[in-house]
Scaffold this active site. Structure first.
Site, PDB file in Angstrom:
ATOM      1  N   HIS A 160     -45.769  24.724  -8.228  1.00 27.62           N
ATOM      2  CA  HIS A 160     -46.195  25.151  -6.874  1.00 27.62           C
ATOM      3  C   HIS A 160     -47.835  24.673  -6.474  1.00 27.62           C
ATOM      4  O   HIS A 160     -48.447  24.632  -7.350  1.00 27.62           O
ATOM      5  CB  HIS A 160     -46.116  26.778  -6.870  1.00 27.62           C
ATOM      6  CG  HIS A 160     -46.113  27.066  -5.596  1.00 27.62           C
ATOM      7  ND1 HIS A 160     -47.146  27.251  -4.757  1.00 27.62           N
ATOM      8  CD2 HIS A 160     -45.051  27.541  -4.781  1.00 27.62           C
ATOM      9  CE1 HIS A 160     -46.698  28.035  -3.481  1.00 27.62           C
ATOM     10  NE2 HIS A 160     -45.460  28.072  -3.591  1.00 27.62           N
TER      11      HIS A 160
ATOM     12  N   ASP B 281     -37.804  29.757  -6.067  1.00 23.33           N
ATOM     13  CA  ASP B 281     -36.673  29.240  -5.840  1.00 23.33           C
ATOM     14  C   ASP B 281     -36.060  29.016  -7.006  1.00 23.33           C
ATOM     15  O   ASP B 281     -34.648  28.659  -7.297  1.00 23.33           O
ATOM     16  CB  ASP B 281     -36.904  27.891  -5.033  1.00 23.33           C
ATOM     17  CG  ASP B 281     -36.935  27.984  -3.789  1.00 23.33           C
ATOM     18  OD1 ASP B 281     -36.617  28.911  -2.885  1.00 23.33           O
ATOM     19  OD2 ASP B 281     -37.857  26.994  -3.151  1.00 23.33           O
TER      20      ASP B 281
HETATM   21  N1  CMC Z   1     -41.313  18.925 -12.624  1.00 27.31           N
HETATM   22  C1  CMC Z   1     -42.155  17.801 -13.454  1.00 27.31           C
HETATM   23  N2  CMC Z   1     -43.365  17.704 -13.351  1.00 27.31           N
HETATM   24  C2  CMC Z   1     -43.986  18.257 -12.212  1.00 27.31           C
HETATM   25  C3  CMC Z   1     -43.341  19.252 -11.414  1.00 27.31           C
HETATM   26  C4  CMC Z   1     -41.960  19.433 -11.623  1.00 27.31           C
HETATM   27  N3  CMC Z   1     -41.244  20.323 -10.958  1.00 27.31           N
HETATM   28  N4  CMC Z   1     -44.157  19.742 -10.706  1.00 27.31           N
HETATM   29  C5  CMC Z   1     -45.410  18.891 -10.604  1.00 27.31           C
HETATM   30  N5  CMC Z   1     -45.225  18.223 -11.481  1.00 27.31           N
HETATM   31  C6  CMC Z   1     -46.391  17.460 -12.052  1.00 27.31           C
HETATM   32  C7  CMC Z   1     -46.650  16.092 -11.383  1.00 27.31           C
HETATM   33  O1  CMC Z   1     -45.923  15.183 -11.809  1.00 27.31           O
HETATM   34  C8  CMC Z   1     -48.309  15.926 -11.626  1.00 27.31           C
HETATM   35  O2  CMC Z   1     -48.425  15.441 -12.840  1.00 27.31           O
HETATM   36  P1  CMC Z   1     -49.701  14.396 -13.115  1.00 27.31           P
HETATM   37  O3  CMC Z   1     -50.571  15.176 -12.925  1.00 27.31           O
HETATM   38  O4  CMC Z   1     -49.305  13.921 -14.254  1.00 27.31           O
HETATM   39  O5  CMC Z   1     -49.237  13.152 -12.051  1.00 27.31           O
HETATM   40  C9  CMC Z   1     -48.558  17.350 -11.774  1.00 27.31           C
HETATM   41  O6  CMC Z   1     -47.628  18.137 -12.212  1.00 27.31           O
HETATM   42  C10 CMC Z   1     -48.924  17.951 -10.389  1.00 27.31           C
HETATM   43  O7  CMC Z   1     -47.928  17.974  -9.249  1.00 27.31           O
HETATM   44  P2  CMC Z   1     -48.111  17.541  -7.975  1.00 27.31           P
HETATM   45  O8  CMC Z   1     -46.969  17.081  -7.334  1.00 27.31           O
HETATM   46  O9  CMC Z   1     -49.303  16.740  -7.647  1.00 27.31           O
HETATM   47  O10 CMC Z   1     -48.531  19.148  -7.207  1.00 27.31           O
HETATM   48  P3  CMC Z   1     -48.320  19.605  -5.782  1.00 27.31           P
HETATM   49  O11 CMC Z   1     -48.919  20.613  -5.544  1.00 27.31           O
HETATM   50  O12 CMC Z   1     -48.518  18.136  -4.883  1.00 27.31           O
HETATM   51  O13 CMC Z   1     -46.872  19.876  -5.701  1.00 27.31           O
HETATM   52  C11 CMC Z   1     -44.605  20.863  -5.764  1.00 27.31           C
HETATM   53  C12 CMC Z   1     -46.280  21.124  -5.779  1.00 27.31           C
HETATM   54  C13 CMC Z   1     -43.971  22.466  -5.666  1.00 27.31           C
HETATM   55  C14 CMC Z   1     -44.203  20.008  -4.374  1.00 27.31           C
HETATM   56  C15 CMC Z   1     -44.198  20.433  -7.028  1.00 27.31           C
HETATM   57  O14 CMC Z   1     -44.522  21.060  -8.117  1.00 27.31           O
HETATM   58  C16 CMC Z   1     -42.676  20.194  -7.164  1.00 27.31           C
HETATM   59  O15 CMC Z   1     -42.205  19.146  -6.620  1.00 27.31           O
HETATM   60  N6  CMC Z   1     -41.811  20.978  -7.562  1.00 27.31           N
HETATM   61  C17 CMC Z   1     -40.572  20.854  -7.708  1.00 27.31           C
HETATM   62  C18 CMC Z   1     -39.930  21.376  -6.267  1.00 27.31           C
HETATM   63  C19 CMC Z   1     -40.163  22.801  -5.972  1.00 27.31           C
HETATM   64  O16 CMC Z   1     -39.644  23.721  -6.732  1.00 27.31           O
HETATM   65  N7  CMC Z   1     -40.403  23.257  -4.775  1.00 27.31           N
HETATM   66  C20 CMC Z   1     -40.321  24.607  -4.484  1.00 27.31           C
HETATM   67  C21 CMC Z   1     -41.776  25.036  -4.185  1.00 27.31           C
HETATM   68  S1  CMC Z   1     -41.843  26.880  -3.904  1.00 27.31           S
HETATM   69  C22 CMC Z   1     -40.802  27.319  -2.549  1.00 27.31           C
HETATM   70  C23 CMC Z   1     -41.680  26.964  -1.319  1.00 27.31           C
HETATM   71  O17 CMC Z   1     -42.724  27.726  -1.153  1.00 27.31           O
HETATM   72  O18 CMC Z   1     -41.528  26.074  -0.547  1.00 27.31           O
END
Ligand code: CMC
Length: 427
Positions: free
Chosen positions: A306, A363
């Site tokens: 998140h 989710d």
């Molecule tokens: N599986 C594997 N690796 C992950 C995941 C995941 N679900 N989420 C983040 N990471 C890794 C990412 O690859 C990165 O690694 P590194 O630092 O080595 O490059 C690190 O963790 C930080 O991730 P980020 O993408 O830079 O973080 P963000 O804050 O931009 O993204 C997020 C947050 C929710 C988009 C992401 O965690 C994600 O894609 N999760 C899966 C989709 C999901 O469940 N979304 C629902 C969010 S809650 C409902 C809502 O309010 O919308």
């Protein structure tokens, strides 16, 4: 501590006020940055940017705290119903009995949707994704309720709010009924708000509707948990669209589109599809954990991670417990719940997930409950939208009442410098 932040650049020193929220959150107020320094900030994804001051929802991602208008999500999920929470979010206080009754009866007065709207719905193929249908139908509502765009007076605003709270569940139910090939129906004013939603979704043409209290309670709780989450992608969209003085319904329609994406609300559908794929592939969770950690593999563990929670998402804790209860009460044994629990356990002990502070989000378990309630997977994000509706409304209302300026970020241009135009025959 100083209440000023100092920026030094090019031998000059600039001071900016530091502001403090009611929960001691600090922010550098850079309203005068460009005028005084000629510079802008750059912050893709707005990871460090506060877009507004807001009194609606408090979230502390490090400690896993979520409160609506000061009330903890745990208390509200346990003790309030969705309509009370909607009133709280939009108007700032929990309603007393009379206020709640009036709110509900005003909503019921508006619960018709123009019959012409059925023609619009009819034009969509059955295969259309329900989120696209819902966004279009919400936008189409503007044409049938043009006076809704008048936000000059608080009473006009109230009328618009009540109108959308009344009509939106009908659109949600119609979206589902279209998918299932069921006749389009209206609600029953004798019922509670969520009970009515349930009836509109599930009533069969040839069968008396029987009240299902377990399902209604589960739905109520899920809607409360999704009701607001401060400045997320869809809410920021609603605020920014509304900041151009577009109407409430148009702003909401844009918010629905933003919610649709799998990184945001669409994750609930993506989680269930992922769990089903793992089950179909023999239930090997380790294989999918490895895929999620492999930087050359685009696969992510959906429902994990998140932007703001670097600890347990408090909503996920409540939903996990609720999933156990609902499936238990309905007598359903779903192997997908076991796969989800297995994945969670492995991720919480895995260095990759621990180091990055990736925990299950709202989710991860919600789809398992929706599935148990008989809601098709493609409808999950629509249910999220129904829950988020009061939050979007509250944020839009706050933005308009605070007379916020039009949202218009700056950029740093990295394209070509000025070039001479080359006529077509010379290119
Ligand atoms: N599986 C594997 N690796 C992950 C995941 C995941 N679900 N989420 C983040 N990471 C890794 C990412 O690859 C990165 O690694 P590194 O630092 O080595 O490059 C690190 O963790 C930080 O991730 P980020 O993408 O830079 O973080 P963000 O804050 O931009 O993204 C997020 C947050 C929710 C988009 C992401 O965690 C994600 O894609 N999760 C899966 C989709 C999901 O469940 N979304 C629902 C969010 S809650 C409902 C809502 O309010 O919308």
């Amino acid at each position: 501590m100083s209440d000023k932040a100092i920026l030094e650049y090019g031998g000059e020193r600039f001071e900016f006020p530091v502001i403090k929220g009611t929960e001691d959150e600090l922010a550098i107020d850079i309203k005068t940055l460009r005028a005084s320094t000629g510079m802008v900030t750059i912050d893709p994804g707005y990871k460090n940017t506060g877009s507004c001051e807001s009194a609606i929802t408090f979230l502390n991602g490090e400690q896993g705290i979520l409160r609506y208008r000061g009330y903890s999500i745990e208390d509200l999920a346990e003790k309030a119903d969705f309509l009370e929470v909607a009133y709280l979010l939009i108007f700032g206080e929990l309603p007393n009995k009379e206020q709640l009754e009036k709110f509900h009866s005003d909503i019921k007065e508006e619960s018709q949707v123009d019959e012409e709207m059925k023609k619009i719905l009819d034009a969509f193929p059955k295969s259309a994704h329900p989120m696209g249908v819902l966004s279009s139908m919400t936008s189409a509502l503007v044409a049938f309720n043009p006076s809704c765009v008048d936000v000059a007076s608080e009473s006009a605003m109230y009328n618009s709010i009540v109108r959308i709270l009344a009509k939106f569940p009908v659109l949600v139910a119609w979206t589902l009924r279209k998918k299932k090939g069921l006749p389009l129906d209206y609600g029953d004013d004798a019922l509670g708000y969520v009970e009515n939603v349930h009836k509109m979704m599930f009533k069969r043409p040839n069968k008396e509707y029987t009240k299902d209290q377990i399902a209604i309670n589960a739905l109520d709780k899920l809607l409360i948990l999704h009701a607001d989450h401060e400045q997320n992608c869809s809410t920021s969209t609603v605020r920014i669209v509304g900041s151009s003085h577009a109407g409430l319904f148009a702003s909401l329609s844009a918010g629905i589109s933003a919610l649709w994406g799998p990184l945001h609300g669409g994750a609930n559908q993506a989680v269930l599809e992922m769990l089903e794929a793992i089950e179909a592939d023999g239930g090997d969770t380790k294989k999918y954990m490895a895929k999620a950690k492999d930087k050359d593999d685009p696969f992510r563990l959906m429902g994990f991670g998140h932007r703001v929670y670097k600890n347990f998402d408090p909503r996920a804790k409540i939903i996990k417990k609720s999933a156990d209860e609902v499936l238990g009460n309905l007598g359903i044994e779903d192997p997908i719940l076991d796969i989800a629990k297995g994945l969670e356990k492995e991720a919480l002990e895995d260095k990759y997930f621990v180091d990055r502070k990736l925990y299950p989000n709202v989710d991860f378990y919600s789809g398992i409950i929706y599935r148990a309630l008989g809601i098709p997977t493609e409808m999950f994000t629509v249910m999220f939208a129904l829950g988020r509706l009061p939050g979007w409304i509250a944020q839009w209302r706050e933005m308009r009442l605070r007379k916020e300026p039009i949202g218009r970020p700056r950029q740093v241009y990295i394209g070509e410098k000025h070039r001479e135009f080359v006529p077509l025959e010379k290119r």
